[in-house]
Write a protein that holds these residues in place. Structure first.
Motif, short mmCIF file in Angstrom:
data_model
loop_
_atom_site.label_atom_id
_atom_site.label_comp_id
_atom_site.label_asym_id
_atom_site.label_seq_id
_atom_site.Cartn_x
_atom_site.Cartn_y
_atom_site.Cartn_z
N ALA A 1 0.82 -1.21 0.00
CA ALA A 1 0.00 0.00 0.00
C ALA A 1 0.85 1.25 0.00
O ALA A 1 0.58 2.21 -0.73
N GLY A 2 1.90 1.26 0.84
CA GLY A 2 2.77 2.43 0.88
C GLY A 2 3.47 2.68 -0.44
O GLY A 2 3.50 3.82 -0.94
N TYR A 3 4.01 1.62 -1.02
CA TYR A 3 4.71 1.77 -2.30
C TYR A 3 3.74 2.23 -3.38
O TYR A 3 4.06 3.13 -4.18
N LEU A 4 2.57 1.65 -3.43
CA LEU A 4 1.61 2.00 -4.48
C LEU A 4 1.05 3.40 -4.28
O LEU A 4 0.82 4.13 -5.25
N ALA A 5 0.83 3.80 -3.02
CA ALA A 5 0.39 5.18 -2.75
C ALA A 5 1.46 6.16 -3.22
O ALA A 5 1.15 7.21 -3.80
N GLY A 6 2.72 5.84 -2.97
CA GLY A 6 3.80 6.69 -3.45
C GLY A 6 3.86 6.76 -4.96
O GLY A 6 4.15 7.81 -5.54
N THR A 7 3.53 5.64 -5.61
CA THR A 7 3.48 5.61 -7.07
C THR A 7 2.38 6.53 -7.58
O THR A 7 2.60 7.33 -8.51
N LEU A 8 1.20 6.45 -6.98
CA LEU A 8 0.09 7.31 -7.39
C LEU A 8 0.39 8.79 -7.14
O LEU A 8 -0.08 9.66 -7.87
N ARG A 9 1.17 9.07 -6.11
CA ARG A 9 1.54 10.44 -5.80
C ARG A 9 2.68 10.97 -6.66
O ARG A 9 3.03 12.14 -6.59
N GLY A 10 3.30 10.09 -7.45
CA GLY A 10 4.39 10.52 -8.31
C GLY A 10 5.70 10.70 -7.58
O GLY A 10 6.59 11.42 -8.07
N LEU A 11 5.89 10.03 -6.43
CA LEU A 11 7.15 10.13 -5.71
C LEU A 11 8.25 9.41 -6.49
O LEU A 11 7.99 8.52 -7.30
N ASP A 12 9.50 9.78 -6.22
CA ASP A 12 10.61 9.04 -6.83
C ASP A 12 10.72 7.67 -6.17
O ASP A 12 10.10 7.40 -5.14
N GLU A 13 11.50 6.78 -6.79
CA GLU A 13 11.55 5.39 -6.33
C GLU A 13 12.00 5.28 -4.88
O GLU A 13 11.47 4.46 -4.13
N ARG A 14 12.98 6.07 -4.48
CA ARG A 14 13.47 5.95 -3.10
C ARG A 14 12.36 6.29 -2.10
O ARG A 14 12.19 5.59 -1.10
N ARG A 15 11.60 7.33 -2.38
CA ARG A 15 10.52 7.70 -1.47
C ARG A 15 9.37 6.70 -1.52
O ARG A 15 8.70 6.46 -0.51
N ARG A 16 9.12 6.11 -2.66
CA ARG A 16 8.11 5.05 -2.74
C ARG A 16 8.49 3.89 -1.83
O ARG A 16 7.66 3.36 -1.09
N LEU A 17 9.75 3.48 -1.90
CA LEU A 17 10.21 2.38 -1.06
C LEU A 17 10.16 2.77 0.41
O LEU A 17 9.78 1.96 1.27
N ARG A 18 10.55 4.00 0.72
CA ARG A 18 10.49 4.45 2.12
C ARG A 18 9.06 4.46 2.64
O ARG A 18 8.82 4.06 3.79
#
Length: 358
Positions: free
Chosen positions: A277-294
């Motif tokens: 959920a965190g990774y996918l939410a970061g993807t929908l928000r357009g975060l960079d890969e490092r922040r998606r993983l975080r």
């Protein structure tokens, strides 16, 4: 946010089985437990709740029995802010059930401290009758048509031939602007008597593929990120989660590796769903890969410190501060049931949200 028929169309749709759960009132083997409290669980609905807690409008599509467990399940997901308008009710088959066993009692047959096991009672459940007929349901079609993200797992195709056909139909129905994510969620017991050889092709059809290194090792003989990228060349991104150590995102631009947070674990169940959920939410928000993983690591850490399958992330300002932390600050961060201690937050510990709260 898009509107149809006066209702908001969720950005994310999670589709699959959810189950009623019985959680023990104490640690120990089932024969020693005094009582159980009712709850709900399921990989896709866990992810849906975690996405909703992160502010992503999310729906869960599934099938439950016309029974108290099914009514409780849909009410609890709705209480987490998840759209359940397309959940079907089966008048003939029951809602699936699992019973949790937790270790730490030091009694004979105990699993050991920090370990847990789920005992499933799902044969012939309402969810096992999911099929491509679902796609003709107006409520489900509306949600699927408007979704920016469709999330599936490897559990659903193991439930029945109809469930397998539904997953194949969804993966074949590619639409511009809609990502399809698949989390392996390897369950070898479910594949007994079924052909697990169909699974690799389903995983390779995803846009975003999420796998735990340990489960990939069990299912495919390797948990190595480079070997898994060779095995699954089609997804734009493969995320390999190495438990408490690190997560690796394999993208067309190369790999990105981010260490996991230090966590005082209370209960491991649901952490992988929260990471997704965190990774996918970061993807929908357009975060960079490092922040998606975080963001994935942070959501997993919150789940690991909650007794239930779902926890609630800390305040948005805390989340943003952690996503922007330096590598040294991130490495010095620790998450416990008491809160988050980090150089970027100061003292006292930043509190977590109320576990299970909407």
């Amino acid at each position: 946010m898009a509107e149809q028929d006066g209702t908001a169309t969720p950005h994310a749709v999670c589709l699959g089985e959810s189950m009623a759960a019985l959680l023990p009132d104490r640690a120990g083997p089932p024969e020693t437990v005094g009582g159980y409290r009712p709850a709900v669980g399921g990989a896709e609905s866990n992810t849906a709740c975690a996405l909703a807690a992160l502010g992503v409008p999310t729906a869960w599509i599934g099938r439950v029995g016309d029974d108290g467990f099914g009514r409780r399940l849909t009410a609890e997901l709705a209480g987490h802010g998840v759209d359940v308008s397309a959940v079907a009710v089966d008048p003939h088959r029951p809602t699936g059930l699992f019973v949790k066993e937790t270790g730490g009692s030091a009694l004979p047959h105990d699993l050991g401290a920090g370990r847990s096991r789920l005992h499933y009672y799902r044969t012939g459940s309402a969810a096992s009758t999911l099929s491509p007929a679902l796609l003709a349901d107006p409520a489900a079609a509306r949600l699927l048509d408007g979704a920016r993200l469709l999330h599936l797992t490897g559990i659903t195709p193991a439930l029945s031939d109809g469930c397998l056909a539904l997953v194949r139909a969804l993966l074949a129905d590619r639409r511009p602007g809609r990502l399809v994510s698949v989390d392996l969620n390897w369950r070898p017991v479910l594949w007994r008597g079924r052909d697990a050889g169909v699974l690799p092709a389903l995983l390779d059809a995803a846009d975003v593929l999420l796998l735990g290194a340990d489960e990939a090792e069990a299912a495919f003989g390797t948990g190595d990120p480079a070997a898994l990228r060779a095995r699954f060349p089609s997804p734009a991104t493969i995320v390999v989660k190495d438990a408490e150590h690190r997560a690796t995102a394999l993208t067309r631009g190369g790999p990105v590796v981010e260490p996991a947070l230090a966590v005082d674990v209370v209960e491991p169940t649901g952490a992988g769903d929260a990471f997704a959920a965190g990774y996918l939410a970061g993807t929908l928000r357009g975060l960079d890969e490092r922040r998606r993983l975080r963001l994935g690591h942070l959501c997993a850490a919150v789940a690991l410190t909650a007794a239930a399958d779902q926890g609630r992330p800390p305040a948005p300002a805390v989340v943003e501060a952690l996503l922007a932390a330096s590598p040294r600050e991130w490495a010095a961060t620790r998450v416990s049931a008491d809160g988050i201690m980090s150089p970027v937050l100061g003292r006292p510990a930043a509190p977590l949200g109320a576990p299970g709260a909407p």
